[in-house]
Design a protein around this motif. Structure first.
Motif, mmCIF file in Angstrom:
data_model
loop_
_atom_site.group_PDB
_atom_site.id
_atom_site.type_symbol
_atom_site.label_atom_id
_atom_site.label_comp_id
_atom_site.label_asym_id
_atom_site.label_seq_id
_atom_site.Cartn_x
_atom_site.Cartn_y
_atom_site.Cartn_z
ATOM 1 N N ALA A 198 0.801 -1.218 0.000
ATOM 2 C CA ALA A 198 0.000 0.000 0.000
ATOM 3 C C ALA A 198 0.836 1.272 0.000
ATOM 4 C CB ALA A 198 -0.930 0.002 1.209
ATOM 5 N N THR A 199 1.933 1.267 0.757
ATOM 6 C CA THR A 199 2.757 2.469 0.853
ATOM 7 C C THR A 199 4.228 2.077 1.009
ATOM 8 O OG1 THR A 199 2.549 2.599 3.271
ATOM 9 C CG2 THR A 199 0.918 3.798 1.981
ATOM 10 N N VAL A 200 5.075 3.099 0.887
ATOM 11 C CA VAL A 200 6.501 2.967 1.168
ATOM 12 C C VAL A 200 6.827 3.985 2.254
ATOM 13 C CG1 VAL A 200 8.839 3.200 0.280
ATOM 14 C CG2 VAL A 200 7.042 2.224 -1.181
ATOM 15 N N TYR A 201 7.469 3.528 3.318
ATOM 16 C CA TYR A 201 7.895 4.479 4.357
ATOM 17 C C TYR A 201 9.185 3.976 4.978
ATOM 18 C CZ TYR A 201 6.138 1.589 8.331
ATOM 19 O OH TYR A 201 5.913 0.621 9.278
ATOM 20 N N LYS A 202 10.019 4.936 5.351
ATOM 21 C CA LYS A 202 11.318 4.640 5.943
ATOM 22 C C LYS A 202 12.112 3.648 5.090
ATOM 23 C CE LYS A 202 10.161 5.921 10.666
ATOM 24 N NZ LYS A 202 10.057 5.545 12.084
ATOM 25 N N GLY A 203 11.935 3.753 3.763
ATOM 26 C CA GLY A 203 12.695 2.939 2.838
ATOM 27 C C GLY A 203 12.266 1.488 2.763
ATOM 28 N N ARG A 204 11.039 1.199 3.224
ATOM 29 C CA ARG A 204 10.583 -0.188 3.195
ATOM 30 C C ARG A 204 9.110 -0.258 2.797
ATOM 31 N NH1 ARG A 204 11.073 0.732 9.126
ATOM 32 N NH2 ARG A 204 8.998 0.583 10.057
ATOM 33 N N ASN A 205 8.712 -1.451 2.395
ATOM 34 C CA ASN A 205 7.334 -1.691 2.005
ATOM 35 C C ASN A 205 6.420 -1.726 3.225
ATOM 36 O OD1 ASN A 205 5.123 -2.755 0.192
ATOM 37 N ND2 ASN A 205 5.286 -4.461 1.630
ATOM 38 N N ARG A 206 5.173 -1.298 3.004
ATOM 39 C CA ARG A 206 4.146 -1.484 4.031
ATOM 40 C C ARG A 206 2.896 -2.078 3.402
ATOM 41 N NH1 ARG A 206 1.092 2.691 8.281
ATOM 42 N NH2 ARG A 206 -0.853 2.468 7.098
ATOM 43 N N ASP A 207 2.552 -3.288 3.834
ATOM 44 C CA ASP A 207 1.217 -3.825 3.607
ATOM 45 C C ASP A 207 0.369 -3.246 4.734
ATOM 46 O OD1 ASP A 207 2.396 -5.320 1.621
ATOM 47 O OD2 ASP A 207 2.246 -7.234 2.697
ATOM 48 N N THR A 208 -0.791 -2.699 4.408
ATOM 49 C CA THR A 208 -1.589 -1.999 5.406
ATOM 50 C C THR A 208 -2.806 -2.804 5.822
ATOM 51 O OG1 THR A 208 -0.883 0.178 4.627
ATOM 52 C CG2 THR A 208 -2.930 0.088 5.868
ATOM 53 N N ALA A 209 -2.939 -3.024 7.134
ATOM 54 C CA ALA A 209 -4.130 -3.663 7.698
ATOM 55 C C ALA A 209 -5.181 -2.588 7.980
ATOM 56 C CB ALA A 209 -3.770 -4.402 8.985
ATOM 57 N N TRP A 210 -6.400 -2.839 7.517
ATOM 58 C CA TRP A 210 -7.508 -1.895 7.671
ATOM 59 C C TRP A 210 -8.487 -2.394 8.729
ATOM 60 C CZ3 TRP A 210 -9.689 1.836 3.731
ATOM 61 C CH2 TRP A 210 -8.695 2.300 2.861
ATOM 62 N N PHE A 211 -8.914 -1.455 9.575
ATOM 63 C CA PHE A 211 -9.938 -1.713 10.581
ATOM 64 C C PHE A 211 -10.899 -0.526 10.578
ATOM 65 C CE2 PHE A 211 -6.038 -3.726 11.906
ATOM 66 C CZ PHE A 211 -6.398 -4.923 12.506
ATOM 67 N N ALA A 212 -12.118 -0.740 11.038
ATOM 68 C CA ALA A 212 -13.057 0.379 11.132
ATOM 69 C C ALA A 212 -14.138 0.086 12.159
ATOM 70 C CB ALA A 212 -13.698 0.678 9.776
ATOM 71 N N VAL A 213 -14.679 1.176 12.710
ATOM 72 C CA VAL A 213 -15.931 1.166 13.459
ATOM 73 C C VAL A 213 -16.899 2.007 12.637
ATOM 74 C CG1 VAL A 213 -17.116 1.865 15.582
ATOM 75 C CG2 VAL A 213 -14.786 0.960 15.699
ATOM 76 N N ILE A 214 -18.099 1.499 12.372
ATOM 77 C CA ILE A 214 -19.092 2.297 11.678
ATOM 78 C C ILE A 214 -20.174 2.726 12.660
ATOM 79 C CG2 ILE A 214 -18.601 1.276 9.426
ATOM 80 C CD1 ILE A 214 -21.135 -0.427 9.744
ATOM 81 N N ASN A 215 -21.006 3.666 12.226
ATOM 82 C CA ASN A 215 -21.974 4.233 13.169
ATOM 83 C C ASN A 215 -22.940 3.184 13.725
ATOM 84 O OD1 ASN A 215 -23.228 3.972 10.669
ATOM 85 N ND2 ASN A 215 -24.109 6.032 10.650
ATOM 86 N N GLY A 216 -23.214 2.131 12.963
ATOM 87 C CA GLY A 216 -24.057 1.068 13.485
ATOM 88 C C GLY A 216 -23.402 0.270 14.602
ATOM 89 N N ASP A 217 -22.055 0.223 14.594
ATOM 90 C CA ASP A 217 -21.309 -0.468 15.651
ATOM 91 C C ASP A 217 -21.214 0.367 16.920
ATOM 92 O OD1 ASP A 217 -20.615 -2.373 13.655
ATOM 93 O OD2 ASP A 217 -18.738 -1.317 13.201
ATOM 94 N N TRP A 218 -21.284 1.685 16.745
ATOM 95 C CA TRP A 218 -20.894 2.602 17.805
ATOM 96 C C TRP A 218 -21.675 2.429 19.114
ATOM 97 C CZ3 TRP A 218 -17.555 4.862 20.444
ATOM 98 C CH2 TRP A 218 -17.818 5.981 21.247
ATOM 99 N N PRO A 219 -22.987 2.264 19.126
ATOM 100 C CA PRO A 219 -23.670 2.137 20.423
ATOM 101 C C PRO A 219 -23.101 1.024 21.296
ATOM 102 C CG PRO A 219 -25.267 2.541 18.694
ATOM 103 C CD PRO A 219 -23.956 2.298 18.006
ATOM 104 N N GLY A 220 -22.831 -0.139 20.714
ATOM 105 C CA GLY A 220 -22.268 -1.234 21.496
ATOM 106 C C GLY A 220 -20.845 -0.966 21.925
ATOM 107 N N VAL A 221 -20.046 -0.379 21.026
ATOM 108 C CA VAL A 221 -18.656 -0.049 21.360
ATOM 109 C C VAL A 221 -18.624 0.999 22.470
ATOM 110 C CG1 VAL A 221 -16.519 0.958 20.474
ATOM 111 C CG2 VAL A 221 -17.809 -0.656 19.058
ATOM 112 N N LYS A 222 -19.477 1.997 22.344
ATOM 113 C CA LYS A 222 -19.545 3.056 23.363
ATOM 114 C C LYS A 222 -19.894 2.483 24.728
ATOM 115 C CE LYS A 222 -21.976 7.345 24.494
ATOM 116 N NZ LYS A 222 -23.075 8.273 24.104
ATOM 117 N N GLU A 223 -20.876 1.574 24.767
ATOM 118 C CA GLU A 223 -21.276 0.977 26.044
ATOM 119 C C GLU A 223 -20.114 0.219 26.680
ATOM 120 O OE1 GLU A 223 -24.733 -1.954 27.888
ATOM 121 O OE2 GLU A 223 -24.545 -1.699 25.720
#
Length: 229
Positions: free
Chosen positions: A181-206
């Protein structure tokens, strides 16, 4: 069942009332264990003092910036960071000492899509494994969903096991890996994606608020029940 257009093609859910939220502002967010306030050059001395506790430089391995050779080098970076609208940086202030012990930012701010990311997270040794670290992430997430965002993202180097574990503990859902996905500090980066969406939020907030409640900490300040079992 998915919706279909007049051509019989499946299309996404309608959002008839959708209005892009406001961009987050550089406004302080206060909790019991910490306070987040707009990063400033005045935080430099306290941050450098906290950074120096990391003798091996482990906090910089997966960061796009650093390590800084000395206090002056940190100050030079701060002079640019404090004026950046995106990433928008906040200092994390320990409530007991009133000193900056880390920072985090909102970035890739896209009100038109209702999407925003948290990143550039620096937890110095004085913040690591402390309730303030968890509370800081809660305060930033709560602010985003209070503004009306639909999606809150966390991305990290796929090799950064600690960051991936933290994302899951904080309620983010793993969505996959973007290879090369990107190059940083002279090396490759495969990027792991995570997310919270608004439907998840009430349970996460609790779960956050149950964990942060005073009764979840013993007389020595240790948690009784984990945030994510």
């Amino acid at each position: 069942m998915s919706r279909q257009n007049s051509l019989g093609q499946p299309i996404g859910a309608a959002l008839p009332d959708w209005q892009p939220p406001a961009r987050p502002s550089k406004t302080a967010m206060t909790g019991r264990f910490c306070r987040l306030e707009p990063l400033s050059e005045a935080h430099g001395d306290a941050l450098w003092e906290a950074i120096e506790q990391d003798r091996e430089g482990r906090i910089w391995t997966y960061m796009p910036v650093g390590p800084f050779a000395d206090r002056a080098a940190l100050g030079q970076w701060l002079s640019d960071a404090v004026t950046s609208p995106d990433p928008m940086f906040f200092a994390i202030i320990d409530a007991d000492t009133a000193k900056a012990v880390g920072w985090a930012s909102y970035l890739r701010i896209a009100p038109e899509n209702g999407s925003i990311e948290v990143g550039y997270i620096l937890f110095t040794p004085r913040l690591q494994r402390q309730p303030a670290a968890t509370e800081a992430m809660y305060l930033m997430m709560r602010n985003v969903f209070d503004l009306g965002y639909r999606r809150y993202e966390w991305k990290c180097d796929a090799l950064n096991a600690a960051s991936r574990k933290a994302a899951l503990r904080l309620g983010f859902v793993f969505e996959g890996i973007f290879r090369q996905a990107t190059v940083y500090k002279g090396r490759n980066r495969d990027t792991a994606w995570f997310a919270v969406i608004n439907g998840d939020w009430p349970g996460v907030k609790e779960r956050f608020e149950t964990w942060l409640a005073p009764e979840n900490f013993d007389a020595d300040g240790a948690q009784i029940r984990p945030l994510r079992g």
